[in-house]
Every structure is written in C-alpha cells, then in structure tokens.
Design a protein around this motif. Structure first.
Motif, PDB file in Angstrom:
ATOM      1  N   PHE A  56      -4.337  38.584 -53.204  1.00  7.08           N
ATOM      2  CA  PHE A  56      -5.622  37.877 -53.308  1.00  7.08           C
ATOM      3  C   PHE A  56      -6.784  38.884 -53.323  1.00  7.08           C
ATOM      4  O   PHE A  56      -7.685  38.823 -54.163  1.00  7.08           O
ATOM      5  CB  PHE A  56      -5.713  36.923 -52.106  1.00  7.08           C
ATOM      6  CG  PHE A  56      -7.060  36.331 -51.844  1.00  7.08           C
ATOM      7  CD1 PHE A  56      -7.522  35.245 -52.590  1.00  7.08           C
ATOM      8  CD2 PHE A  56      -7.870  36.824 -50.833  1.00  7.08           C
ATOM      9  CE1 PHE A  56      -8.765  34.690 -52.333  1.00  7.08           C
ATOM     10  CE2 PHE A  56      -9.116  36.269 -50.567  1.00  7.08           C
ATOM     11  CZ  PHE A  56      -9.554  35.196 -51.326  1.00  7.08           C
ATOM     12  N   ASP A  57      -6.753  39.853 -52.411  1.00  6.61           N
ATOM     13  CA  ASP A  57      -7.810  40.871 -52.338  1.00  6.61           C
ATOM     14  C   ASP A  57      -7.858  41.713 -53.616  1.00  6.61           C
ATOM     15  O   ASP A  57      -8.938  41.985 -54.147  1.00  6.61           O
ATOM     16  CB  ASP A  57      -7.565  41.819 -51.148  1.00  6.61           C
ATOM     17  CG  ASP A  57      -7.991  41.195 -49.839  1.00  6.61           C
ATOM     18  OD1 ASP A  57      -8.815  40.263 -49.872  1.00  6.61           O
ATOM     19  OD2 ASP A  57      -7.496  41.636 -48.778  1.00  6.61           O
ATOM     20  N   LEU A  58      -6.663  42.108 -54.088  1.00  8.37           N
ATOM     21  CA  LEU A  58      -6.618  42.964 -55.285  1.00  8.37           C
ATOM     22  C   LEU A  58      -7.173  42.232 -56.498  1.00  8.37           C
ATOM     23  O   LEU A  58      -7.955  42.793 -57.268  1.00  8.37           O
ATOM     24  CB  LEU A  58      -5.167  43.392 -55.554  1.00  8.37           C
ATOM     25  CG  LEU A  58      -4.675  44.562 -54.699  1.00  8.37           C
ATOM     26  CD1 LEU A  58      -3.201  44.828 -54.972  1.00  8.37           C
ATOM     27  CD2 LEU A  58      -5.486  45.825 -54.997  1.00  8.37           C
ATOM     28  N   VAL A  59      -6.771  40.954 -56.636  1.00  8.97           N
ATOM     29  CA  VAL A  59      -7.240  40.179 -57.798  1.00  8.97           C
ATOM     30  C   VAL A  59      -8.767  40.065 -57.749  1.00  8.97           C
ATOM     31  O   VAL A  59      -9.466  40.348 -58.723  1.00  8.97           O
ATOM     32  CB  VAL A  59      -6.570  38.776 -57.817  1.00  8.97           C
ATOM     33  CG1 VAL A  59      -7.225  37.875 -58.846  1.00  8.97           C
ATOM     34  CG2 VAL A  59      -5.079  38.919 -58.103  1.00  8.97           C
ATOM     35  N   LEU A  60      -9.296  39.683 -56.583  1.00  5.61           N
ATOM     36  CA  LEU A  60     -10.755  39.519 -56.475  1.00  5.61           C
ATOM     37  C   LEU A  60     -11.486  40.847 -56.661  1.00  5.61           C
ATOM     38  O   LEU A  60     -12.524  40.910 -57.322  1.00  5.61           O
ATOM     39  CB  LEU A  60     -11.136  38.907 -55.129  1.00  5.61           C
ATOM     40  CG  LEU A  60     -11.002  37.397 -54.987  1.00  5.61           C
ATOM     41  CD1 LEU A  60     -11.718  36.920 -53.731  1.00  5.61           C
ATOM     42  CD2 LEU A  60     -11.579  36.656 -56.176  1.00  5.61           C
ATOM     43  N   ALA A  61     -10.937  41.923 -56.099  1.00  8.19           N
ATOM     44  CA  ALA A  61     -11.612  43.223 -56.200  1.00  8.19           C
ATOM     45  C   ALA A  61     -11.610  43.707 -57.651  1.00  8.19           C
ATOM     46  O   ALA A  61     -12.629  44.213 -58.140  1.00  8.19           O
ATOM     47  CB  ALA A  61     -10.935  44.238 -55.287  1.00  8.19           C
ATOM     48  N   GLN A  73      -5.953  32.268 -37.530  1.00  8.06           N
ATOM     49  CA  GLN A  73      -5.718  31.259 -38.576  1.00  8.06           C
ATOM     50  C   GLN A  73      -5.858  31.842 -39.964  1.00  8.06           C
ATOM     51  O   GLN A  73      -6.058  31.101 -40.925  1.00  8.06           O
ATOM     52  CB  GLN A  73      -6.736  30.123 -38.489  1.00  8.06           C
ATOM     53  CG  GLN A  73      -7.156  29.709 -37.145  1.00  8.06           C
ATOM     54  CD  GLN A  73      -8.476  28.923 -37.216  1.00  8.06           C
ATOM     55  OE1 GLN A  73      -9.105  28.805 -38.248  1.00  8.06           O
ATOM     56  NE2 GLN A  73      -8.873  28.381 -36.087  1.00  8.06           N
ATOM     57  N   GLN A  74      -5.808  33.170 -40.100  1.00  8.39           N
ATOM     58  CA  GLN A  74      -6.109  33.759 -41.405  1.00  8.39           C
ATOM     59  C   GLN A  74      -5.087  33.370 -42.468  1.00  8.39           C
ATOM     60  O   GLN A  74      -3.879  33.397 -42.245  1.00  8.39           O
ATOM     61  CB  GLN A  74      -6.180  35.291 -41.305  1.00  8.39           C
ATOM     62  CG  GLN A  74      -6.811  35.907 -42.538  1.00  8.39           C
ATOM     63  CD  GLN A  74      -7.002  37.411 -42.407  1.00  8.39           C
ATOM     64  OE1 GLN A  74      -6.425  38.027 -41.514  1.00  8.39           O
ATOM     65  NE2 GLN A  74      -7.773  38.001 -43.288  1.00  8.39           N
ATOM     66  N   SER A  75      -5.623  32.979 -43.626  1.00  4.27           N
ATOM     67  CA  SER A  75      -4.797  32.653 -44.791  1.00  4.27           C
ATOM     68  C   SER A  75      -5.684  32.863 -46.009  1.00  4.27           C
ATOM     69  O   SER A  75      -6.875  33.160 -45.850  1.00  4.27           O
ATOM     70  CB  SER A  75      -4.351  31.187 -44.731  1.00  4.27           C
ATOM     71  OG  SER A  75      -5.499  30.362 -44.864  1.00  4.27           O
ATOM     72  N   VAL A  76      -5.124  32.646 -47.196  1.00  5.84           N
ATOM     73  CA  VAL A  76      -5.950  32.775 -48.403  1.00  5.84           C
ATOM     74  C   VAL A  76      -7.086  31.748 -48.346  1.00  5.84           C
ATOM     75  O   VAL A  76      -8.239  32.046 -48.662  1.00  5.84           O
ATOM     76  CB  VAL A  76      -5.080  32.576 -49.671  1.00  5.84           C
ATOM     77  CG1 VAL A  76      -5.957  32.398 -50.895  1.00  5.84           C
ATOM     78  CG2 VAL A  76      -4.166  33.777 -49.855  1.00  5.84           C
ATOM     79  N   GLY A  77      -6.762  30.536 -47.870  1.00  9.68           N
ATOM     80  CA  GLY A  77      -7.781  29.475 -47.798  1.00  9.68           C
ATOM     81  C   GLY A  77      -8.926  29.844 -46.863  1.00  9.68           C
ATOM     82  O   GLY A  77     -10.099  29.727 -47.232  1.00  9.68           O
ATOM     83  N   THR A  78      -8.592  30.311 -45.645  1.00  8.76           N
ATOM     84  CA  THR A  78      -9.666  30.632 -44.694  1.00  8.76           C
ATOM     85  C   THR A  78     -10.460  31.856 -45.171  1.00  8.76           C
ATOM     86  O   THR A  78     -11.671  31.935 -44.968  1.00  8.76           O
ATOM     87  CB  THR A  78      -9.126  30.881 -43.268  1.00  8.76           C
ATOM     88  OG1 THR A  78      -8.162  31.931 -43.336  1.00  8.76           O
ATOM     89  CG2 THR A  78      -8.498  29.650 -42.666  1.00  8.76           C
ATOM     90  N   SER A  79      -9.757  32.801 -45.842  1.00  8.59           N
ATOM     91  CA  SER A  79     -10.468  33.988 -46.345  1.00  8.59           C
ATOM     92  C   SER A  79     -11.446  33.584 -47.448  1.00  8.59           C
ATOM     93  O   SER A  79     -12.602  34.013 -47.447  1.00  8.59           O
ATOM     94  CB  SER A  79      -9.486  35.017 -46.902  1.00  8.59           C
ATOM     95  OG  SER A  79      -8.679  35.495 -45.858  1.00  8.59           O
TER      96      SER A  79
END
Ligand code: UDP
Length: 421
Positions: free
Chosen positions: A12-17, A138-144
């Motif tokens: 998720f981070d790589l795609v957004l970055a 509670q970290q997940s792709v949704g919360t991030s």
C-alpha cells in the motif's frame, strides 16, 4: 502485526509513494532545485528512530518553503517510513515513551501521525504515546488510508504550519486565554478544591468561566452586556475550529480547542480524583439526572452535589440558589444556552458560592445521550459543526452558514483595524 498484514501495508505504501512521485514529479524537481539554489543543498537530514528503534536519516527538502515533507517519499520507498504511523522520534524524544506504548516501535513510523492529525484541529488532548498505541493496535490499510485522508483535510481546514502562540487572544474586545486542555482543567481543579463556604465575595475570589465559539463572538460583537460579562469573567476559553481559523487569519496559533464538551469528562475524572463535587443546572427536565448517572458510571467516586433543570419559574430562583449554596459544590455548570447562562451567572455572582461557575450550553444534551455527538473522525477534520447543522438545520443554519463567514469577515476586518476591537 502479522507478516501478511505487514506486507499488505508495505505494498500500500509503495503504490501510494510511487503514485505520488509520478504525479508530483514536476513540483518535486522544482522544489529540489529551489532547495539547492536557496541553501546550497537539496536535503536536510534528521537522525530519528524507526521500526525496532533502528535509526535512519529522515529527509526533508532544505529551506523554509512549501513542500519540505515531499522528500520523505524517498524514505517511504526505502522502507524507513510508512505513509501513516506514529511520528518518527529522535532518540531524546524516544526516552520519554512509556513501556505501555512500546508497541509504537513495532511498526514503521509514519509521514502522517494520529497525534499530528489531532494537533491540526486543536483536539490533541491525550498524550501522543496513547494515541500511537491505539493507532498501532488497530492498524490496517483501512485505518492508514483514513488517517491520510483526514490529515490532508485537517491540514487544509486547521493549517499545517506552526504559528506563534500568544498567551492571550483578542476577538472584538473579548480576551481569550490561549491554553491547553490540561492546564484548563488544572486551573478549575485548584479553585474548586477551595472550601466553598469560605468563598463569599469578600473572602475569596470566585471564578466565572465561559467558552466562546464564533457564534458567541458574533453575539458579543453587538450585545454590549454579554461582551462586558465576558471581559470581566475570570477566564474565557476558545471553543471550536472557527476560533482556530480566526487565529490563522491573524497569523497566530491556537494552543488547543478547549471546548466545554471535551473538557467535561476530564473535569469529572479530576473531580472524582480530587474530591470536589459538581452541581448541574440547566437543560430539560430529566437530562441533568441522566448526565449524572452516565458520568458516575464512567468515573466512580464522582460526587454530584445537586441537579436542577433549566425550565424553572422566576419565583423558584431564590430556592434554587439556596440549594446550590448549601450543596458544597466546587463547580456549578449552567446550561441555559448563550448568552442567557453567562448573564444569569453574572447577575447572581454575588450570591452564588461555588468557587467556579461556568456556562456550558448544550453540553448536558450530549452527555445525557439526548443528542449524539459528532464522531471523532468528523471532529478530527474540524467539521463537528456540520454534524450539529444536520441535526438541527432549522435552528443552526443561521449560526453556521451565515455566522461562520460573518465571524471570519469580522476577524479579517478587525485585523486591518477597520472596526472596533
Ligand atoms: N435551556 C434551558 N432553559 C431554557 C432554555 C434552554 O435549560 O430556558 C437549555 C436547553 O435545554 C439546552 C441548552 O439550554 O440544553 C442550550 O443548548 P444550545 O445547544 O442552544 O446551547 P449553545 O448552542 O448556546 O451552546
């Protein structure tokens, strides 16, 4: 966090970055050049602690101009930083992290953090470690993703830039104390623990406390008596995002949004701990009773010295004040709405004995459960008022749709010295 959840977050981070890098490439290059030409270097590097307390160099574009943070895309691509996560700390800051929040070092620190989000709208009342702990659990792709979107909106509404914080603000001649929630609760607790019976007018100073939002300041702008009561109050505290935006127009920072609704549970907690009691006056019949029940269930040991609804006849007033005075309450909370509650308190200040008296507006309606409060995510982006507007459009449209722009216009005018201040 398990391995597959971690991998999903990393993707998720790589795609957004990468997306950010492509979309922002022209701006990125211009910003890098600006840094180089203006300062002789492209990056500023800060040594911070990452996952498992491993150190890395956090990059910022050099120079004070917009877009400093964009350089952190490199850190994200390298895997030092996530987009959303606890703020990367310096080694000195990390020493203060309590063992209960050590979990924050189990994940990558983030470019957007939960604490910085709440700071942007002035509602960061809890400690940073506590907010980090809750987020990581509670970290997940949704919360991030939620944190990223809320941070972007909050940055736009509340402003991301740190502005000078003066100890006192002035809007239309009303002095507002620019303080934190913790200090505001301490201030009340110190006075409320005075022996109430000593608190006659001659012996000890009694404190009238008021909260003001843009609507209150619009009223004060034309209502001379209300304005004068606020000017003579022991303290006036800033309520709501509108005050923060008003401060920004002036190039000033707001220490915190110290509104009555967020202060109340903290006051109850403190009252239960320190042993002073509260008298709840106002709202519809049965509401104050429900508030007392709810808060006593949340804060065992909380003493409610007395209760009275706000729809009494004028001839009942003397008996009600006698009840307040014999109750031994350290704090009297009056919920009649603005400006009636402040005027009532000022009119009876000489008779009333509680060391601290404050007007709290519709607060009892929230804590009784009669009116649900806006969810945290809406408060985090500074849009609690839209919730109030949807709940009671008939009554609130004037206050928010006309009142908010009018307030900001008056602040802008006052700032240019064209109207009374
Ligand atoms: N209220 C009251 N007596 C009255 C009129 C109003 O106790 O004669 C109460 C009302 O029930 C409500 C509060 O005062 O609980 C005012 O709420 P509002 O949301 O208008 O407060 P504000 O917006 O001024 O904070």
């Amino acid at each position: 966090m398990n391995g597959s959840a971690d991998r999903i977050l990393r993707i998720f981070d790589l795609v957004l970055a990468l997306l950010g890098l492509v979309v922002l490439a022209p701006f990125w290059l211009v910003r890098a050049l600006l840094a180089l030409m203006g300062t002789g270097r492209v990056f500023d590097r800060t040594l911070v602690l990452g996952r498992d307390r491993r150190s890395f160099l956090r990059l910022n574009f050099a120079g004070p101009w917009l877009g400093r943070n964009l350089a952190a895309l490199f850190n994200i691509l390298r895997g030092d930083l996530a987009i959303a996560g606890p703020r990367p700390l310096t080694a000195a800051e990390a020493v203060a992290v309590p063992p209960a929040a050590e979990i924050r070092f189990g994940v990558r620190p983030g470019l957007f953090s939960p604490y910085q989000l709440q700071q942007r709208t002035g509602i960061a009342y809890d400690s940073e470690s506590e907010l980090d702990r809750r987020f990581v659990e509670q970290q997940s792709v949704g919360t991030s993703l939620g944190l990223i979107v809320r941070s972007l909106i909050a940055g736009w509404v509340g402003g991301g830039k740190a502005l000078p914080i003066l100890p006192q603000l002035d809007f239309f001649g009303v002095p507002i104390v620019n303080t934190t929630m913790t200090e505001a609760v301490d201030w009340i607790a110190v006075r409320a623990t005075q022996a109430p019976n000593l608190c006659s007018t001659e012996k000890q100073e009694k404190a009238l406390l008021a909260f003001v939002n843009p609507d209150c300041l619009n009223i004060a702008y034309t209502h001379d008596r209300y304005r004068s009561v606020l000017q003579q109050a022991a303290r006036v505290l800033p309520d709501g995002i509108g005050i923060k935006v008003g401060c920004r127009i002036r190039g000033l920072g707001l220490a915190a949004n110290v509104n009555g609704t967020d202060l109340f549970p903290r006051l109850c907690e403190r009252a239960a701990r320190d042993g002073f009691s509260l008298f709840l006056l106002g709202a519809r019949p049965g509401i104050a009773e429900q508030v007392a029940k709810n808060m006593q269930a949340r804060y065992p040991g909380l003493r409610i010295a007395g209760l009275q609804h706000g729809y009494f006849e004028p001839d009942e007033e003397d008996a009600i004040m006698a009840r307040i005075n014999t109750s031994g309450a350290g704090v009297l909370l009056v919920a009649f709405g603005v400006p009636r509650q402040e005027l009532w308190l000022a009119d009876h200040q000489a008779i009333l004995r509680p060391p601290v008296c404050m007007g709290v507006g519709g607060l009892f309606d929230f804590y009784s459960g009669r009116i649900p409060r806006a969810p945290l995510w809406l408060r985090e982006i500074g849009l609690e008022w839209t919730w109030r507007l949807i709940q009671e459009p008939g009554r609130m449209w004037r206050r928010y749709l006309l009142g908010n722009p009018l307030f900001l216009y008056r602040v802008w005018k006052q700032d240019r010295g064209k109207v009374k201040s």
